[in-house]
Design a protein around this motif. Sequence first.
Motif, PDB file in Angstrom:
ATOM      1  N   GLU A  89       0.848  -1.193   0.000  1.00  0.00           N
ATOM      2  CA  GLU A  89       0.000   0.000   0.000  1.00  0.00           C
ATOM      3  C   GLU A  89       0.881   1.239   0.000  1.00  0.00           C
ATOM      4  OE1 GLU A  89      -3.192   2.196   2.985  1.00  0.00           O
ATOM      5  OE2 GLU A  89      -2.625   0.094   3.324  1.00  0.00           O
ATOM      6  N   LEU A  90       0.763   2.063  -1.019  1.00  0.00           N
ATOM      7  CA  LEU A  90       1.576   3.271  -1.118  1.00  0.00           C
ATOM      8  C   LEU A  90       1.180   4.262  -0.029  1.00  0.00           C
ATOM      9  CD1 LEU A  90       3.740   4.849  -2.727  1.00  0.00           C
ATOM     10  CD2 LEU A  90       1.878   5.764  -4.123  1.00  0.00           C
ATOM     11  N   ILE A  91       2.158   4.691   0.765  1.00  0.00           N
ATOM     12  CA  ILE A  91       1.912   5.642   1.847  1.00  0.00           C
ATOM     13  C   ILE A  91       2.284   7.044   1.428  1.00  0.00           C
ATOM     14  CG2 ILE A  91       2.518   6.286   4.214  1.00  0.00           C
ATOM     15  CD1 ILE A  91       3.204   3.347   4.721  1.00  0.00           C
ATOM     16  N   LYS A 141      12.353  11.154  -5.285  1.00  0.00           N
ATOM     17  CA  LYS A 141      13.466  10.255  -5.019  1.00  0.00           C
ATOM     18  C   LYS A 141      13.045   8.863  -4.572  1.00  0.00           C
ATOM     19  CE  LYS A 141      16.819  13.853  -3.774  1.00  0.00           C
ATOM     20  NZ  LYS A 141      17.747  14.329  -2.707  1.00  0.00           N
ATOM     21  N   SER A 142      11.871   8.726  -3.956  1.00  0.00           N
ATOM     22  CA  SER A 142      11.526   7.434  -3.365  1.00  0.00           C
ATOM     23  C   SER A 142      10.022   7.251  -3.228  1.00  0.00           C
ATOM     24  CB  SER A 142      12.174   7.303  -1.980  1.00  0.00           C
ATOM     25  OG  SER A 142      11.624   8.251  -1.084  1.00  0.00           O
ATOM     26  N   GLN A 143       9.627   6.010  -2.928  1.00  0.00           N
ATOM     27  CA  GLN A 143       8.252   5.648  -2.607  1.00  0.00           C
ATOM     28  C   GLN A 143       8.263   4.820  -1.328  1.00  0.00           C
ATOM     29  OE1 GLN A 143       7.284   3.609  -6.361  1.00  0.00           O
ATOM     30  NE2 GLN A 143       5.687   5.139  -6.689  1.00  0.00           N
ATOM     31  N   ARG A 174      10.818   1.512   2.156  1.00  0.00           N
ATOM     32  CA  ARG A 174      11.005   2.571   1.168  1.00  0.00           C
ATOM     33  C   ARG A 174      11.886   2.075   0.030  1.00  0.00           C
ATOM     34  NH1 ARG A 174      12.448   7.464   4.128  1.00  0.00           N
ATOM     35  NH2 ARG A 174      14.460   6.449   4.510  1.00  0.00           N
ATOM     36  N   TYR A 175      11.407   2.318  -1.188  1.00  0.00           N
ATOM     37  CA  TYR A 175      12.187   2.027  -2.389  1.00  0.00           C
ATOM     38  C   TYR A 175      12.691   3.335  -2.979  1.00  0.00           C
ATOM     39  CZ  TYR A 175      10.478  -2.822  -2.714  1.00  0.00           C
ATOM     40  OH  TYR A 175      10.206  -4.143  -2.489  1.00  0.00           O
ATOM     41  N   ASN A 176      13.980   3.403  -3.272  1.00  0.00           N
ATOM     42  CA  ASN A 176      14.515   4.534  -4.020  1.00  0.00           C
ATOM     43  C   ASN A 176      14.155   4.376  -5.488  1.00  0.00           C
ATOM     44  OD1 ASN A 176      15.786   5.765  -1.784  1.00  0.00           O
ATOM     45  ND2 ASN A 176      17.510   4.348  -1.967  1.00  0.00           N
ATOM     46  N   ARG A 177      13.822   5.466  -6.121  1.00  0.00           N
ATOM     47  CA  ARG A 177      13.534   5.410  -7.550  1.00  0.00           C
ATOM     48  C   ARG A 177      14.850   5.246  -8.303  1.00  0.00           C
ATOM     49  NH1 ARG A 177       8.311   7.166  -8.697  1.00  0.00           N
ATOM     50  NH2 ARG A 177       7.271   8.400  -7.078  1.00  0.00           N
ATOM     51  N   SER A 185      16.287  -1.269  -7.210  1.00  0.00           N
ATOM     52  CA  SER A 185      16.453  -0.745  -5.858  1.00  0.00           C
ATOM     53  C   SER A 185      16.117  -1.800  -4.827  1.00  0.00           C
ATOM     54  CB  SER A 185      15.541   0.475  -5.658  1.00  0.00           C
ATOM     55  OG  SER A 185      15.563   0.913  -4.321  1.00  0.00           O
ATOM     56  N   THR A 186      16.994  -1.966  -3.851  1.00  0.00           N
ATOM     57  CA  THR A 186      16.713  -2.810  -2.696  1.00  0.00           C
ATOM     58  C   THR A 186      15.975  -1.967  -1.668  1.00  0.00           C
ATOM     59  OG1 THR A 186      18.702  -4.118  -3.070  1.00  0.00           O
ATOM     60  CG2 THR A 186      17.738  -4.203  -0.865  1.00  0.00           C
TER      61      THR A 186
END
Length: 361
Positions: free
Chosen positions: A75-77, A82-84, A95-98, A102-103
Motif C-alpha cells: 500500500e503506497l503511503i 526520489k523514493s516511494q 522505502r524504495y529509491n527510484r 532498488s533494494t
Amino acid sequence: MMTSKERFKRMYEHREADRVPIIDSPWEGTVRRWVREGMPEGADWRDFFGVDKVAGIGVDITPRYSHGGIGGGNELIEEDEKSQTFYTDWGVKLRYNRGEDSTPEFLDYKVVDQAAWDDCKRRMYEGEGRIDWDYLKENYPRWQAEGQWIEAGFWFGFDVTHSWMMGTETLLIAMYEEPEMVEDMFATYLDRCMTLFGEIWDAGYHFDAIRWPDDMGYKGTTFFSNEMYRELLAPAHKRAIDWAHERGIVAELHSCGNIMSRVDDLVEMGLDSLNPLEVKAGMQPEALKAKYGAKLVLHGGINAVLWNDKDAILEEIRRVVPVLKENGGYIFSSDHSIPNSVSLENFRAIVEEVKRVGAYA
C-alpha cells in the motif's frame, strides 16, 4: 531436444539429459537493458535466449495488514521524486529509491512481540481468495503443453520471517529468548502453505517441486549455530521435504550465504536440491559435488560478480560446469541473479557456452 520438464526430471534422477537446464532471475533493469540492446519489447526473455522455463504457483498466507490480495500487496503511503514508501501485508513499512533497480529500506515492523504475533497469526487464517484459481485455470494448461517445470513457492523459515515480517535483530534475539514463539512462527507459515498448496494439488493442479527461500548465511558463515538450527528450524524444513516426498515430488531450498557447515543436516533430512551455492560468500560447488553429488542436485554456483566480464565468466563456465554436470544432478544459473551490468551480448555468450559445455554425449 528435451522439454524443460524432461531435463529437470533427469537432473533430479541424477541421470544425463541432452544438456543441463539453464534458468536464472534477471533484474527488471536487466530486462529493460536487453530491450534497449535489441531484444523485442514484450518478448519472454527465456524464449529469446532459448533457455528453460520454470512456472511458479503462489498462495497468499499474509496477515493482510495492507490491502490484501493474492500474493500480498504493498500500500503506497507517500512518494516524492526520489523514493516511494509502502506498507506491506506483513505489517512492514519500507522505502524504495527510484532507480533502475532498488533494494528496499526497511523502516518499521509491526510484528515484534508475542501479542503482535498472536494478532498476525489469527489474521493469517482469515479471509477468502488466498488461491488465485483463475490464474491457474488460464495458465496451467499452457505450462503443461510447453513442458515447463512447475514449482510451488512455499514461504516459511528464518529468512522470510526476519526480512519481511520481524526484522533481523528482533528475530535473532527472539530465537534465544523466546524460542517457543519463533517455532510457532515457522510452523504457522508452513502449515498455511501446506494447507493451501494441498488444496491446489487435490484440485488436480499438480506441480513438480516445492521451493522455498531461507537465506541462513552471509559471507563466511551462518546467522546462527547448527545447534539452534536443529532445535528451531530443521523440524520445519524436514516437514516440508516430507510433504513433497509424500506426493512424489522434489524439494529445493534456496539459501544465500555460506551454509557449507549445514549441508550435512540438509542432505540427511532428504533435501533434493540446493540453490544458489553462493561462491562469493564462501560456498564450494566442486567440493559439494564431490561429497554429495549422488544425493543432492546442485543449482547455481557460477559467481555473479563475473557476469559482466565476458572472458572471465566464459572461462569460469568452462572450468566449473563440466565438473558439476557429471552424472546429472546440476542446474545452471548464477549464484544469485542477473544484475543490470550484464549486457545482452554477454548473456547470449553465456547461454551459448553453457549449451556447449553443458551438453551430454
